[in-house]
Design a protein around this motif. Structure first.
Motif, PDB file in Angstrom:
ATOM      1  N   ALA A 101      -7.367 -22.980 -14.073  1.00  0.00           N
ATOM      2  CA  ALA A 101      -6.006 -22.471 -14.232  1.00  0.00           C
ATOM      3  C   ALA A 101      -5.086 -23.444 -13.513  1.00  0.00           C
ATOM      4  CB  ALA A 101      -5.859 -21.076 -13.639  1.00  0.00           C
ATOM      5  N   GLY A 102      -3.839 -23.489 -13.922  1.00  0.00           N
ATOM      6  CA  GLY A 102      -2.891 -24.337 -13.208  1.00  0.00           C
ATOM      7  C   GLY A 102      -1.833 -24.870 -14.142  1.00  0.00           C
ATOM      8  N   LYS A 103      -0.653 -25.149 -13.572  1.00  0.00           N
ATOM      9  CA  LYS A 103       0.449 -25.681 -14.360  1.00  0.00           C
ATOM     10  C   LYS A 103       0.608 -27.167 -14.053  1.00  0.00           C
ATOM     11  CE  LYS A 103       3.045 -21.332 -14.200  1.00  0.00           C
ATOM     12  NZ  LYS A 103       4.198 -20.612 -13.627  1.00  0.00           N
ATOM     13  N   ALA A 104       1.109 -27.905 -15.034  1.00  0.00           N
ATOM     14  CA  ALA A 104       1.522 -29.276 -14.785  1.00  0.00           C
ATOM     15  C   ALA A 104       3.031 -29.248 -14.587  1.00  0.00           C
ATOM     16  CB  ALA A 104       1.160 -30.154 -15.967  1.00  0.00           C
ATOM     17  N   LYS A 147     -23.189 -13.250 -15.351  1.00  0.00           N
ATOM     18  CA  LYS A 147     -24.386 -13.759 -14.685  1.00  0.00           C
ATOM     19  C   LYS A 147     -24.253 -15.191 -14.143  1.00  0.00           C
ATOM     20  CE  LYS A 147     -29.343 -14.525 -15.288  1.00  0.00           C
ATOM     21  NZ  LYS A 147     -29.447 -15.939 -15.690  1.00  0.00           N
ATOM     22  N   PRO A 148     -23.702 -16.133 -14.915  1.00  0.00           N
ATOM     23  CA  PRO A 148     -23.708 -17.514 -14.434  1.00  0.00           C
ATOM     24  C   PRO A 148     -22.933 -17.715 -13.130  1.00  0.00           C
ATOM     25  CG  PRO A 148     -23.165 -17.424 -16.777  1.00  0.00           C
ATOM     26  CD  PRO A 148     -23.128 -16.015 -16.268  1.00  0.00           C
ATOM     27  N   LEU A 149     -23.398 -18.693 -12.369  1.00  0.00           N
ATOM     28  CA  LEU A 149     -22.637 -19.155 -11.207  1.00  0.00           C
ATOM     29  C   LEU A 149     -21.253 -19.573 -11.702  1.00  0.00           C
ATOM     30  CD1 LEU A 149     -22.220 -20.407  -8.324  1.00  0.00           C
ATOM     31  CD2 LEU A 149     -23.310 -22.453  -9.198  1.00  0.00           C
ATOM     32  N   THR A 150     -20.204 -18.995 -11.134  1.00  0.00           N
ATOM     33  CA  THR A 150     -18.855 -19.217 -11.646  1.00  0.00           C
ATOM     34  C   THR A 150     -18.017 -20.008 -10.650  1.00  0.00           C
ATOM     35  OG1 THR A 150     -19.009 -17.174 -12.906  1.00  0.00           O
ATOM     36  CG2 THR A 150     -16.801 -18.051 -12.545  1.00  0.00           C
ATOM     37  N   ILE A 151     -17.527 -21.152 -11.117  1.00  0.00           N
ATOM     38  CA  ILE A 151     -16.732 -22.035 -10.266  1.00  0.00           C
ATOM     39  C   ILE A 151     -15.264 -21.847 -10.620  1.00  0.00           C
ATOM     40  CG2 ILE A 151     -16.240 -24.454  -9.718  1.00  0.00           C
ATOM     41  CD1 ILE A 151     -19.134 -25.119 -10.474  1.00  0.00           C
ATOM     42  N   GLY A 152     -14.416 -21.733  -9.629  1.00  0.00           N
ATOM     43  CA  GLY A 152     -12.971 -21.632  -9.864  1.00  0.00           C
ATOM     44  C   GLY A 152     -12.291 -22.938  -9.506  1.00  0.00           C
ATOM     45  N   PHE A 153     -11.468 -23.428 -10.429  1.00  0.00           N
ATOM     46  CA  PHE A 153     -10.667 -24.625 -10.156  1.00  0.00           C
ATOM     47  C   PHE A 153      -9.248 -24.319 -10.582  1.00  0.00           C
ATOM     48  CE2 PHE A 153      -8.665 -28.645 -10.758  1.00  0.00           C
ATOM     49  CZ  PHE A 153      -9.290 -29.535  -9.911  1.00  0.00           C
ATOM     50  N   ALA A 154      -8.425 -23.904  -9.647  1.00  0.00           N
ATOM     51  CA  ALA A 154      -7.071 -23.487  -9.988  1.00  0.00           C
ATOM     52  C   ALA A 154      -6.098 -24.170  -9.057  1.00  0.00           C
ATOM     53  CB  ALA A 154      -6.929 -21.969  -9.857  1.00  0.00           C
ATOM     54  N   ARG A 155      -5.275 -25.016  -9.608  1.00  0.00           N
ATOM     55  CA  ARG A 155      -4.243 -25.681  -8.823  1.00  0.00           C
ATOM     56  C   ARG A 155      -3.323 -26.412  -9.771  1.00  0.00           C
ATOM     57  NH1 ARG A 155      -8.568 -26.238  -6.712  1.00  0.00           N
ATOM     58  NH2 ARG A 155      -7.554 -25.963  -4.719  1.00  0.00           N
TER      59      ARG A 155
END
Ligand SMILES: *Cc1c(COP(=O)(O)O)cnc(C)c1O
Length: 740
Positions: free
Chosen positions: A536-539, A494-502
């Motif tokens: 998500a994302g790698k360093a 249900k919640p507004l879902t923000i993606g931050f992947a880099r």
């Protein structure tokens, strides 16, 4: 080129073509082929082998294949897919041939240090590789005659695992080529070693693998040959692993070795494209060939320049590859001693115009040796002209001959099936081949409820996927179930879902969200209008600062104040990227301007009706038009001032615009205002930010003039004179493995 083997031993003759199909990544972006492989052979095994048809066909029971070979319904589908496959590979009716018939039988070599094509072949680390992969797929679709050249990394990049403190630990195991769609290439003499380089007092023998990408081949260079010293075999183990010398040797193998391997295989490119500075030695080697073949140095330079295309992706001075003179001597020394390119000439080619540090600068070399140079967005083009003005002393930056081609993404690879089917119903099956202005305006007529329904379905698939990942990780090795909080087990649809992947590079500013934790908490835990964030994302393995930011995010996933509304999904790679860009409600990107050359993940989101909220950097500086997402207004000042300003803008936009619009539903529970942004996100991404448009621009503006060898456009740097080499010229035969 020879080298076909039978990877799949028990294939009945009637369906023998399955091997050819599985050994060409074309299936990945052809819808009929993909659905056929996925659903019509062994759907359970398909999931177990992580969507790798070679592995599936190797592991399936021979009896099952024999049954299929007798099943008329299966055979009808098989025949239809194989017919489409053959047509796609051999059709003469391509965009390139129609547009440039006289050029269609020539070859363009495309060199890149990484290629991201499928998650089963992990020879990429991020954006650059995925772009190169999408470039090849689009070139195949358009009939642009490319051959790709890269390195075969036996251990790929690294698989990301976070330890119990949220600290990133890399793990990497060699992948087994036997169940991958790659095959050894054998030279005309039947041997695996195709070319030789002399470096560090030893000969390095270079072999190659072939990867089929639709109509194109990719040649992946490999030093893991018995003939080689154990240290040299390791050159092609790991992408961006090892120290500076290792890196220089990898680039030396890619550039010089790549040219020689093509020569051995009888592939004779007329134009040459280096995608990023890592591949610039390819131009040096061609210069050497011409000089050693007796051309005057001036003519050789003019010829190499006219035929070369160079793309730079790095907006900051520190991001460019350069090598200290001692290293260059150690690795490239025998080259200077035995060819027509002496040391002084060589180092002039890589001379940086303002810092005379004696290091060999790969981007400077790329620019010196190419007539056709570009950045990867309009903004990055301007930044690059500024950066390199000193190479044309006395000129205004606007007159520096560096242009831009804005990046794009491959529609067939990135758009969800369900949206493609919606477009089929609306426009008919040819919508992917429409280049005319205005065509994509029509997506605004799509039915809001139909778009929303598809979106919600994709969102559920993403959340299921995250839970499933978490479950299997827990089963594999985690001791405490509590860790699953961080992996997204608490997320709901249900919640507004923000993606931050880099990538967790500092300039991408993942920390921006956490500058005011109370405000973040209020945003996430609003009982009526909740928000959740998927990270998500790698360093980079050597970047401890980035690992610390990642750890900060990780601890937030387990912080009860955020009530389980922040999740981190490990191991950001192609498959996860697909899920994310298709399934979130908002794509978030907050790089520090002007550090992002282009960015492409927001384009992938756009193709799936996911609007972006981003700094006005890279492609967004030209792609945002007020309807297709949101933009942080440009701020000026010191870094932390800009951060504070951007943090305020970010939360203001989320609180006052994004959240209210998302939760404003009509009587069908459809957020029509939000869906309008979604449709505009699709309109803008599909009309301009595809590799179809991008490769057409490369072809028209760069490849065709380079194939023609046109010299009128040449406008070389004037900051340094490159003295013709002194000493004796040693003639070479045009083939390989002698000469240095
Ligand atoms: C698209 C992609 C990237 C690059 O995205 P940016 O927007 O440039 O950060 C990196 N990694 C993967 C796996 C991708 O698919």
């Amino acid at each position: 080129m020879t080298g076909s083997s039978s990877k799949i031993p028990y294939l009945p003759r009637r369906i023998a073509g399955l091997e050819r199909l599985a050994l060409n990544l074309w299936w990945r972006w052809n819808r009929s082929a993909r659905l056929f492989l996925r659903y019509d052979i062994d759907p359970v095994l398909w999931t177990a082998v992580r969507h790798n048809p070679v592995a599936m066909l190797r592991q399936i029971e021979p009896g099952q294949l024999a049954e299929l070979a007798k099943d008329p319904a299966f055979l009808a589908k098989y025949d239809a897919v194989m017919e489409e496959f053959d047509r796609a590979l051999t059709s003469e009716d391509t965009w390139f041939r129609r547009s440039y018939p006289e050029m269609a039988d020539r070859t363009i070599a495309y060199f890149c240090a990484e290629f991201g094509l499928h998650s089963s072949i992990p020879i990429y680390s991020g954006g650059l590789g995925v772009l190169a992969g999408d470039h090849c797929k689009a070139a195949s679709d358009l009939g642009v005659p490319l051959v790709g050249v890269g390195l075969m990394y036996h251990q790929g990049y690294f698989d990301q695992k976070l330890n119990l403190e949220g600290w990133q630990e890399g793990s990497g195991e060699a992948f087994d080529p036997v169940d991958k769609p790659i095959e050894h290439v054998v030279g005309p003499d039947g041997k695996l070693a195709l070319a030789t380089l002399r470096t560090g007092g030893r000969d390095i023998h270079i072999g190659a693998w072939r990867l089929n990408v639709g109509r194109l081949h990719l040649i992946l260079l490999d030093t893991r040959l018995e003939e080689n010293h154990p240290e040299d075999r390791e050159l092609t183990y790991r992408l961006y692993g090892g120290g500076r010398e290792h890196r220089l040797k990898q680039e030396w193998v890619l550039g010089v070795g790549g040219v020689r391997v093509l020569r051995t295989l009888g592939i004779d490119p007329t134009a040459w494209h280096a995608n990023e500075g890592h591949a610039a030695f390819m131009m040096v080697e061609r210069l050497r060939e011409l000089v050693d073949g007796g051309e005057s140095f001036e003519d050789a330079m003019a010829e190499v320049r006219a035929r070369s295309v160079f793309t730079t992706h790095t907006p900051v001075p520190a991001g460019h590859d350069m090598f200290a003179p001692e290293l260059v001597d150690a690795v490239c020394g025998s080259y200077f001693d035995s060819t027509g390119i002496d040391r002084a000439t060589f180092s002039q080619l890589g001379h940086h115009p303002t810092i005379d540090h004696g290091r060999f600068h790969m981007t400077a070399a790329g620019i010196r040796l190419s007539t056709h140079v570009n950045g990867v967005s309009a903004k990055h083009g301007a930044v690059t002209r500024d950066l390199w003005t000193p190479m044309w002393p006395g000129r205004d930056a606007s007159a520096v001959p560096i242009r831009s081609v804005t990046n794009g993404v491959h529609v067939g690879s990135w758009m969800a099936h369900s949206y493609m089917e919606l477009l089929d119903r609306h426009f008919g099956p040819d919508w992917g081949r429409h280049d005319e202005d205005g065509f994509w305006e029509q997506v605004l007529d799509l039915d809001d409820a139909a778009v929303w329904e598809i979106h919600i379905d994709l969102k559920k698939q993403l959340l299921d996927f995250c839970r499933e990942q978490a479950r299997s990780r827990w089963k594999e090795l985690w001791k405490e179930a509590a860790h699953l909080v961080g992996a997204g087990t608490l997320l709901g649809p249900k919640p507004l879902t923000i993606g931050f992947a880099r990538r967790f590079a500092t300039y991408k500013r993942a920390h921006l969200l956490f500058l005011d934790e109370e405000r973040l908490q209020r945003l996430l835990t609003d009982p009526h209008r909740p928000v959740q964030i998927l990270f998500a994302g790698k360093a980079h393995p050597a970047d401890d600062q980035a690992k610390a930011v990642l750890q900060r995010v990780w601890s937030a996933t387990r912080d009860v104040r955020f009530e389980g509304r922040i999740a981190f999904v490990e191991d950001y790679e192609l498959h996860l990227a697909h899920r994310l860009v298709q399934g979130v409600d908002l794509w978030l990107n907050v790089p520090r301007v002007p550090m992002e050359a282009s960015g492409t993940s927001g384009m992938k989101a756009g193709l799936n009706c996911v609007p972006q909220l981003s700094s006005l950097d890279g492609w967004w500086a030209e792609g945002f038009d007020g309807t297709n997402g949101w933009a942080l207004p440009l701020a000026e000042g010191a870094d932390d001032e800009v951060d504070r300003h951007d943090h305020e803008s970010l939360f203001r936009i989320l609180e006052r615009e994004v959240v209210p619009l998302y939760y404003d539903r009509d009587d069908r529970n459809v957020p029509t205002g939000y869906v309008k942004r979604m449709k505009n996100a699709l309109r803008v991404a599909a009309s301009r930010y595809t590799t179809r448009r991008m490769v057409q621009e490369y072809a028209r503006d760069f490849y065709v003039p380079a194939l023609a060898g046109a010299r009128e456009m040449d406008d070389p740097p004037t900051d340094a004179t490159i003295a013709p080499p002194s000493g004796d010229v040693i003639p070479i035969t045009p083939s390989v493995s002698s000469g240095d």
